[in-house]
Enzyme design. Structure first.
Site, PDB file in Angstrom:
ATOM      1  N   ASP A 280       0.814  -1.304   0.007  1.00 36.02           N
ATOM      2  CA  ASP A 280      -0.044  -0.132  -0.009  1.00 36.02           C
ATOM      3  C   ASP A 280       0.926   1.168  -0.013  1.00 36.02           C
ATOM      4  O   ASP A 280       1.919   1.510   0.719  1.00 36.02           O
ATOM      5  CB  ASP A 280      -0.810  -0.068   1.148  1.00 36.02           C
ATOM      6  CG  ASP A 280      -1.912  -1.155   1.430  1.00 36.02           C
ATOM      7  OD1 ASP A 280      -1.428  -2.248   0.937  1.00 36.02           O
ATOM      8  OD2 ASP A 280      -2.942  -0.975   1.555  1.00 36.02           O
ATOM      9  N   HIS A 348      -9.159  -0.062  -2.284  1.00 41.12           N
ATOM     10  CA  HIS A 348      -9.254   1.453  -2.574  1.00 41.12           C
ATOM     11  C   HIS A 348      -9.077   1.779  -3.905  1.00 41.12           C
ATOM     12  O   HIS A 348      -9.352   3.064  -4.119  1.00 41.12           O
ATOM     13  CB  HIS A 348      -8.064   2.093  -1.562  1.00 41.12           C
ATOM     14  CG  HIS A 348      -8.625   2.005  -0.202  1.00 41.12           C
ATOM     15  ND1 HIS A 348      -9.053   3.419   0.261  1.00 41.12           N
ATOM     16  CD2 HIS A 348      -8.733   1.235   0.805  1.00 41.12           C
ATOM     17  CE1 HIS A 348      -9.306   3.416   1.468  1.00 41.12           C
ATOM     18  NE2 HIS A 348      -8.914   2.221   1.898  1.00 41.12           N
ATOM     19  N   HIS A 400      -4.099  -8.133  -3.448  1.00 45.58           N
ATOM     20  CA  HIS A 400      -4.037  -7.120  -2.302  1.00 45.58           C
ATOM     21  C   HIS A 400      -4.452  -7.540  -0.860  1.00 45.58           C
ATOM     22  O   HIS A 400      -3.827  -7.287   0.083  1.00 45.58           O
ATOM     23  CB  HIS A 400      -4.725  -5.828  -2.765  1.00 45.58           C
ATOM     24  CG  HIS A 400      -5.022  -4.836  -1.858  1.00 45.58           C
ATOM     25  ND1 HIS A 400      -3.909  -4.079  -1.585  1.00 45.58           N
ATOM     26  CD2 HIS A 400      -5.912  -4.485  -0.893  1.00 45.58           C
ATOM     27  CE1 HIS A 400      -4.256  -3.149  -0.649  1.00 45.58           C
ATOM     28  NE2 HIS A 400      -5.478  -3.624  -0.261  1.00 45.58           N
ATOM     29  N   HIS A 492      -2.415  -4.721   2.289  1.00 46.98           N
ATOM     30  CA  HIS A 492      -3.869  -4.370   2.895  1.00 46.98           C
ATOM     31  C   HIS A 492      -4.116  -4.074   4.339  1.00 46.98           C
ATOM     32  O   HIS A 492      -4.819  -3.744   4.980  1.00 46.98           O
ATOM     33  CB  HIS A 492      -4.927  -5.564   2.582  1.00 46.98           C
ATOM     34  CG  HIS A 492      -6.094  -5.474   2.678  1.00 46.98           C
ATOM     35  ND1 HIS A 492      -6.969  -3.999   2.371  1.00 46.98           N
ATOM     36  CD2 HIS A 492      -7.150  -6.321   3.330  1.00 46.98           C
ATOM     37  CE1 HIS A 492      -8.013  -4.421   2.712  1.00 46.98           C
ATOM     38  NE2 HIS A 492      -8.245  -5.616   3.373  1.00 46.98           N
TER      39      HIS A 492
END
Length: 567
Positions: A280, A348, A400, A492
């Site tokens: 991320d 996201h 992810h 994540h």
């Protein structure tokens, strides 16, 4: 370090050159503006910046001078300055034998204040192991609790499930190979058309070169800072530095072009090794540039065969201060190097999340309400075309979130049709879990002895939302066996005071998170380097090449909060 502590986003590159004067553009793709040249490596040496040793298995002799402190976990007073405990790597007498992918026993740590990297031995805090059946009382023994008996039963059942999974994979090899052959043939035919027009590609390459120059500037800055304090006095932030004063046009062009490139590539992509995997980023541009400077900038060897691939494992935007810059740069990398840079979708990369957690607001605040909304919509079109997973070196699955309940396989994933909007993700629960699910750490019960947190195996409801799952080590091992893979890399989750990576599920699952000090978590940021381990071997009986052996190495960028606390 249990589930409750997590929150979702909750070598030198010889082709890079540098100019201190004029346009200050680093021409990674050739002579863009006839800038004076001098290698980025030379510049870093002049500034006292050191890269990790070239030997990935080298152990630093001056271990007493390694990064000194980690902050204590919340609720443990009296340990404000603690050295890394127990540098020894736990013995693994059976785990590495026959493994296609193994984790290095060392990791690289880049100290942002000292501007130097050190090689450090693995520490226990990032390794999660559960008691083995041999360490537990026998099921019929007087000291065996119901939970112990359940553990023993799952150990036995999982061993059989792994064997059965490998047999199933072997029996379905022909179908799997056929699916892969068809998709690769299709991708080969589309490779030429996946490249955008020359002027768009040239524009993307200039953005990448501007980013390389900005990387050098970041490394020359005195000290360190939180990403929110960087360029904080400028509404445009670094937009004009990366995308020229016409940054709105450039962002729109990159969003549209990357959507077309992504749509022509598979929903399950494949990356070659060597490869770096990012977790991320959440709009933290300065951390991304710092990681590039410390461990390698994309494109320096773009003309060479077998050069470094880059996988960005989702959650590029929201919550951070520079989501537009991060996303625009990643799309410029994708457009300029479509078969070397892979953008994997995160939870996201979603319209609903962006409206709630800040990306839409950032677009409108910085680009204007109408133009910001339009640009945001173009980015959403690209998000809906992003692949859901990437297989690195034929052995490592990058997703992810995670595996969910594990009741799907790679062929199911290859058949998913895009675009995938929010409603599509909600309807396909197993796809939703690729973006949202979380693994259960093996030592979860031991760390929370006073709480009844349930078993570390199986599939359980997640506190994130009603569709998400938590999955245990047995799900990971069985899924990998059924799909002929060796390891899962996922992101994540940010861990308070963590190093940016964790190893769990019998060393078959690794978490990586790249944004430092995320949401006040005082965490380091990390990337994972995947590289060949030894030479490929051949099966002397059948004359076929065996699976390539690979190593996985964590490369860490130190937390600013931790560095300040250690002063």
């Amino acid at each position: 370090m249990g589930v409750g502590s997590h929150r979702c986003c909750e070598t030198s590159d010889p082709g890079i050159s540098y100019s201190r004067e004029g346009t200050n553009i680093v021409p990674l793709f050739g002579d863009l503006d006839a800038s004076p040249t001098g290698s980025l490596e030379e510049l870093m040496l002049n500034e006292g910046i050191q890269r990790p040793p070239s030997d990935p298995f080298h152990l630093a002799a001056d271990t007493e001078e390694l990064v000194e402190t980690v902050l204590p976990p919340p609720g443990r007073p009296g340990r404000s300055s603690v050295r890394f405990p127990d540098f020894g790597f736990p013995e693994k007498p059976e785990l590495d034998k026959g493994r296609a992918v193994v984790m290095d026993a060392d990791f690289d740590y880049y100290h942002p204040l000292q501007k130097r990297a050190q090689v450090m031995p693995m520490i226990n805090e990032v390794q999660h192991h559960r008691p083995r059946s041999s360490d537990l009382p026998e099921p019929g023994a007087s000291g065996a609790t119901p939970k112990v008996r359940a553990r023993n039963e799952v150990e036995v059942l999982t061993r059989w499930a792994v064997i059965a999974g490998k047999l199933m994979f072997s029996s379905h090899t022909l179908d799997t190979v056929s699916s892969i052959f068809v998709l690769r043939a299709m991708q080969a035919r589309l490779e030429k058309s996946s490249r955008v027009g020359g002027w768009i590609e040239s524009r993307a390459r200039k953005v990448v070169s501007q980013a390389a120059s900005l990387t050098v500037q970041v490394m020359e800055e005195d000290g360190d800072m939180y990403h929110t304090d960087w360029r904080s006095g400028q509404r445009a932030g670094a937009l004009s530095e990366l995308f020229t004063p016409e940054y709105v046009d450039t962002l729109m062009i990159l969003a549209d072009a990357s959507a077309k490139v992504l749509a022509l590539q598979p929903v399950l992509t494949e990356a070659q090794v060597p490869c770096r995997i990012f977790g991320d980023l959440h709009g933290q541009l300065r951390d991304l540039l710092y990681l590039f400077a410390a461990y390698g900038f994309p494109g320096g060897d773009v003309a060479g065969e077998g050069g470094m691939s880059y996988v960005f494992n989702g959650d590029f935007v929201d919550r951070g201060a520079h989501s537009l810059e991060v996303l625009g740069l990643l799309m410029a990398l994708k457009v300029s190097m479509p078969n070397r840079v892979w953008l994997v979708r995160g939870n996201h990369e979603d319209r609903t999340m962006n409206e709630k957690y800040g990306f839409l607001e950032e677009c409108q605040d910085r680009l204007g309400e109408n133009i910001g909304r339009r640009t945001h919509d173009l980015f959403q079109t690209a998000f809906d075309q992003m692949p859901l997973a990437c297989v690195v070196g034929g052995q490592i699955l990058c997703v992810h979130g995670g595996l969910g309940d594990g009741r799907w396989d790679l062929n199911d994933l290859r058949r998913v049709r895009r675009p995938l909007g929010p409603s599509d993700l909600d309807e396909l629960r197993w796809v939703h879990n690729i973006l949202w699910s979380d693994p259960i750490e093996d030592d979860r019960e031991e760390q929370f002895e006073e709480e009844e947190l349930g078993p570390v195996f199986g599939v359980h409801e997640s506190p994130r939302n009603e569709k998400a799952w938590l999955f245990g080590w047995d799900v990971t091992k069985t899924w990998l066996a059924r799909n002929g893979l060796a390891m899962v890399v996922r992101s994540h989750q940010s861990k308070r005071n963590g190093l940016g990576f964790d190893l769990m599920h019998d060393e078959r699952l690794v978490r990586v998170f790249s944004a430092r000090d995320y949401e006040g978590h005082q965490n380091d940021g990390a990337v994972l380097l995947v590289q060949p381990r030894g030479e490929d071997q051949k099966d002397e009986v059948h004359g076929k090449k065996k699976t390539q052996m690979m190593s996985l190495r964590a490369q860490v960028l130190g937390s600013y909060a931790k560095a300040q606390a250690s002063l």
